[in-house]
Design a protein around this motif. Sequence first.
Motif, PDB file in Angstrom:
ATOM      1  N   SER A   1      34.695 -18.841   8.110  1.00 23.98           N
ATOM      2  CA  SER A   1      34.559 -17.484   8.646  1.00 23.98           C
ATOM      3  C   SER A   1      33.386 -17.407   9.609  1.00 23.98           C
TER       4      SER A   1
ATOM      5  N   THR B   1      29.292 -12.388   9.048  1.00 22.61           N
ATOM      6  CA  THR B   1      29.547 -13.405   8.027  1.00 22.61           C
ATOM      7  C   THR B   1      29.041 -12.928   6.669  1.00 22.61           C
TER       8      THR B   1
ATOM      9  N   VAL C   1      31.647 -10.581   5.327  1.00 21.21           N
ATOM     10  CA  VAL C   1      32.794 -11.338   4.828  1.00 21.21           C
ATOM     11  C   VAL C   1      32.448 -11.993   3.490  1.00 21.21           C
TER      12      VAL C   1
END
Length: 137
Positions: free
Chosen positions: A84, A126, A129
């Motif tokens: 990701s 990030t 996520v």
Amino acid sequence: MREASKKGRPVYRNVGFGDITTKYRMPPSAIVSILHRVSGAGMFLLLPFLLYLFQQSLLSESTFGYFAGIVSHPLVKIILLGLSWAYLHHFTAGIRHLFMDNHFALDKDAAQKTARWVLIISLLLTALVGLKLFGVF
């Protein structure tokens, strides 16, 4: 004439990887450029594997459940978080390059500022996520 031949020429050596990583302080734009290449190469190399896993997960409900069980493992989540990051960093750095292709932020100060923003935005996304991946929200 003899003294000139004794002196010799100066020796220039190539700069090694250790010199670059320990002695020199790279500007943010250099760091973003290197990470952009690393993230692109990582995504390119892992794309066939990810497509294979995606294909296998779509075969039946049981294979989807099997892969869902694998993805719930913390080590796999960390790998997914790394992928990701690679995608998000590559995406934000790509947007920066598109702006620079259109002659925005080409001077040194603006380029360094946009490079810092790329690092900050990609790491914040990030982190979001990661929080979602590990079930915080």
